[in-house]
Design a protein around this motif. Structure first.
Motif, short mmCIF file in Angstrom:
data_model
loop_
_atom_site.label_atom_id
_atom_site.label_comp_id
_atom_site.label_asym_id
_atom_site.label_seq_id
_atom_site.Cartn_x
_atom_site.Cartn_y
_atom_site.Cartn_z
N TYR A 218 0.84 -1.21 0.00
CA TYR A 218 0.00 0.00 0.00
C TYR A 218 0.87 1.25 0.00
N ASP A 219 1.96 1.23 0.72
CA ASP A 219 2.89 2.36 0.76
C ASP A 219 3.54 2.56 -0.60
N LEU A 220 3.93 1.47 -1.25
CA LEU A 220 4.50 1.57 -2.59
C LEU A 220 3.47 2.15 -3.56
N ALA A 221 2.22 1.74 -3.43
CA ALA A 221 1.16 2.24 -4.32
C ALA A 221 0.95 3.74 -4.12
N ILE A 222 0.95 4.20 -2.88
CA ILE A 222 0.81 5.63 -2.60
C ILE A 222 1.92 6.42 -3.29
N THR A 223 3.13 5.91 -3.20
CA THR A 223 4.29 6.59 -3.75
C THR A 223 4.24 6.61 -5.27
N VAL A 224 3.91 5.48 -5.88
CA VAL A 224 3.80 5.42 -7.34
C VAL A 224 2.74 6.39 -7.85
N ASN A 225 1.61 6.46 -7.17
CA ASN A 225 0.52 7.32 -7.63
C ASN A 225 0.93 8.79 -7.69
N ASP A 226 1.80 9.21 -6.79
CA ASP A 226 2.22 10.61 -6.82
C ASP A 226 3.40 10.83 -7.75
N TRP A 227 4.40 9.98 -7.68
CA TRP A 227 5.66 10.21 -8.40
C TRP A 227 5.59 9.85 -9.87
N CYS A 228 4.66 9.01 -10.26
CA CYS A 228 4.69 8.43 -11.60
C CYS A 228 3.51 8.80 -12.48
N PHE A 229 2.73 9.81 -12.05
CA PHE A 229 1.61 10.27 -12.86
C PHE A 229 1.78 11.74 -13.21
N ASP A 230 1.36 12.08 -14.43
CA ASP A 230 1.36 13.47 -14.88
C ASP A 230 0.08 14.16 -14.40
N PRO A 231 0.03 15.50 -14.46
CA PRO A 231 -1.15 16.21 -13.96
C PRO A 231 -2.47 15.84 -14.64
N ASP A 232 -2.39 15.31 -15.87
CA ASP A 232 -3.61 14.93 -16.57
C ASP A 232 -4.06 13.51 -16.25
N GLY A 233 -3.41 12.88 -15.27
CA GLY A 233 -3.83 11.55 -14.83
C GLY A 233 -3.27 10.41 -15.65
N ARG A 234 -2.27 10.68 -16.48
CA ARG A 234 -1.63 9.61 -17.26
C ARG A 234 -0.33 9.18 -16.61
N PRO A 235 -0.05 7.87 -16.57
CA PRO A 235 1.20 7.40 -15.96
C PRO A 235 2.38 7.65 -16.88
N ASP A 236 3.53 7.89 -16.25
CA ASP A 236 4.79 7.99 -16.97
C ASP A 236 5.50 6.64 -16.81
N ALA A 237 5.57 5.87 -17.89
CA ALA A 237 6.06 4.50 -17.81
C ALA A 237 7.52 4.44 -17.34
N ALA A 238 8.34 5.38 -17.79
CA ALA A 238 9.76 5.35 -17.42
C ALA A 238 9.94 5.62 -15.94
N ARG A 239 9.23 6.61 -15.41
CA ARG A 239 9.33 6.90 -13.98
C ARG A 239 8.80 5.74 -13.16
N TRP A 240 7.70 5.17 -13.61
CA TRP A 240 7.09 4.02 -12.92
C TRP A 240 8.10 2.88 -12.83
N GLN A 241 8.71 2.53 -13.96
CA GLN A 241 9.67 1.43 -13.99
C GLN A 241 10.87 1.72 -13.10
N ALA A 242 11.36 2.96 -13.15
CA ALA A 242 12.54 3.33 -12.36
C ALA A 242 12.25 3.20 -10.87
N LEU A 243 11.12 3.71 -10.42
CA LEU A 243 10.81 3.70 -8.99
C LEU A 243 10.55 2.28 -8.48
N VAL A 244 9.72 1.53 -9.19
CA VAL A 244 9.35 0.20 -8.72
C VAL A 244 10.54 -0.76 -8.78
N SER A 245 11.34 -0.66 -9.84
CA SER A 245 12.52 -1.53 -9.93
C SER A 245 13.50 -1.23 -8.81
N ALA A 246 13.68 0.06 -8.51
CA ALA A 246 14.59 0.43 -7.43
C ALA A 246 14.07 -0.07 -6.09
#
Length: 312
Positions: A218-246
Motif C-alpha cells: 500500500y505504501d508503494l502504491a501511494i508513492t507510485v501514484n504521486d511520483w509516476c503520474f502526470d497532472p492529466d492523470g496519465r502514468p509515466d512509464a519510465a518513472r514508474w519502472q525506475a521507482l518500482v525496480s529500485a
C-alpha cells in the motif's frame, strides 16, 4: 503543512529556551500541506522545523517521533527530533503538542527525474526493511474504516458523478484484504514534497506523521501514484519502472502482493481522493491553509479502474 495556530516571537523564544539550540534568529510559517502547523526556525545552532500538531494527541506522537529517531540512527535519510534539556522529544506550545526537528537540506520536486524516482524507490524499500526492527505500533488512522466513514460524510454534498464513483469503489475495495499482505511500518504519505533533493541526490525523507503499521505494498502504491503520474492523470512509464525496480532491488514483492497490485493502487488513489474531497467540501480555518484539488486523484483512480498496471 499549514499555519492553523499562530506563534509570536516571544512565545517561540520561550519555547526554544527548553532546548539546547542557541538563540532564536528568525522564523517563518510554512504554507504547504493540510494537517499541522509548521514553521521554519533558524537559531544560532542551526535550522529547524517546528510542528504544532492540530489533530494528533499526546498519546499518538511518541510512535512517530520514536520512528524518526530509529530510522535516523540506522542511517536512513530522515530528520532527527531534537530533545529538550530534560531529554523529551515531545513538548507543547500554545495548547498544542509540539516537536522540533532538524531541518534537512534540499527541497521537494515538481517534475521528478528518473534518477530521483530511483532514489525514492530505494529509500522506500530501505524504510520497509529498517522498519521491521522498530518496536512501536500504530494502526492506520486512514484505513478501510476511515474510507467508509469519510465516504458517508462527503456523499450528501458531492455531485452525482462523484457519488457514483465513490459507491462503486467502496464495493470494489471490499474485496481487498490488505491485512493479508506483508506488513510493517509505512510512511503512508511519501509525496514529492516529502522527499528532499539537492539536484538528483536524495537528502531527506520528511513528514512521518501519517506513518503507521500497514501493508507495505500500500505504501508503494501511494508513492507510485504521486511520483509516476502526470497532472492529466496519465502514468509515466519510465518513472514508474525506475521507482518500482529500485524498490524491488531493496525488497522483493511476494506473489500475493503482485496479484493485489491493481486493487492496491486503486485503494491508495481512493484514500487521497476522499481526503481531498472532504477538505474541499469541509474547509478548515487557519492563517495559511493549503487545500488540494481532489480532481488529480479522481483522474488517477479512473486510470487504475480502467487499465491493468504493469506487473511490479
Amino acid at each position: 503543512m499549514s499555519v492553523f495556530t499562530k506563534v509570536s516571537h516571544g512565545e517561540l523564544k520561550r519555547f526554544l529556551a527548553r532546548y539546547p539550540v542557541g538563540r532564536l534568529l528568525n522564523f517563518q510559517g510554512i504554507g504547504e500541506g493540510v494537517e499541522n502547523t509548521n514553521y521554519f526556525v533558524d537559531t544560532t545552532d542551526g535550522r529547524w522545523v517546528l510542528t504544532l500538531f492540530e489533530r494528533l494527541n499526546y498519546d499518538d506522537l511518541p510512535f512517530f517521533l520514536g520512528l524518526m529517531e530509529h530510522l535516523a540512527s540506522q542511517g536512513f535519510p530522515g530528520a532527527m527530533p531534537a530533545r529538550t534539556l530534560e531529554g523529551d522529544t515531545l513538548t507543547s506550545l500554545n495548547d498544542r503538542p509540539a516537536a522540533l526537528v532538524r531541518r534537512l537540506p534540499g527541497g521537494g520536486v515538481l517534475f521528478p527525474t528518473l534518477e530521483q524516482c530511483r532514489a525514492v524507490g530505494q529509500a522506500l524499500g530501505d524504510l520497509h526493511v529498517i522498519g521491521q526492527s522498530y518496536a512501536g505500533r500504530c494502526a492506520n488512522s486512514r484505513g478501510p474504516d476511515w474510507r467508509r466513514e469519510t465516504a458517508e460524510a462527503v456523499l450528501p454534498k458531492a455531485h452525482a458523478t462523484a457519488q457514483a464513483l465513490i459507491a462503486s469503489e467502496l464495493e470494489a475495495q471490499a474485496h481487498l484484504d490488505l491485512a493479508a499482505l506483508p506488513q510493517g511500518v509505512i510512511h503512508a504519505d511519501l509525496f514529492r514534497d516529502n522527499a528532499l533533493f539537492v539536484d538528483d541526490r536524495l537528502t531527506g525523507i520528511i513528514d512521518f506523521y501519517y506513518a503507521c503499521n500497514d501493508a507495505l505494498l500500500y505504501d508503494l502504491a501511494i508513492t507510485v501514484n504521486d511520483w509516476c503520474f502526470d497532472p492529466d492523470g496519465r502514468p509515466d512509464a519510465a518513472r514508474w519502472q525506475a521507482l518500482v525496480s529500485a524498490y524491488c532491488s531493496r525488497r522483493q514483492l511476494t506473489r500475493a502482493e503482485r496479484d493485489a497490485w491493481q486493487l492496491t493502487l486503486r485503494a491508495a488513489a481512493f484514500r487521497f481522493y476522499l481526503s481531498r474531497l472532504f477538505d474541499w467540501l469541509f474547509p478548515r480555518e487557519g492563517d495559511v491553509v493549503h487545500i488540494k484539488d481532489p480532481e488529480a486523484y479522481r483522474l488517477i483512480l479512473d486510470h487504475h479502474r480502467q487499465q491493468v498496471p504493469p506487473a511490479p
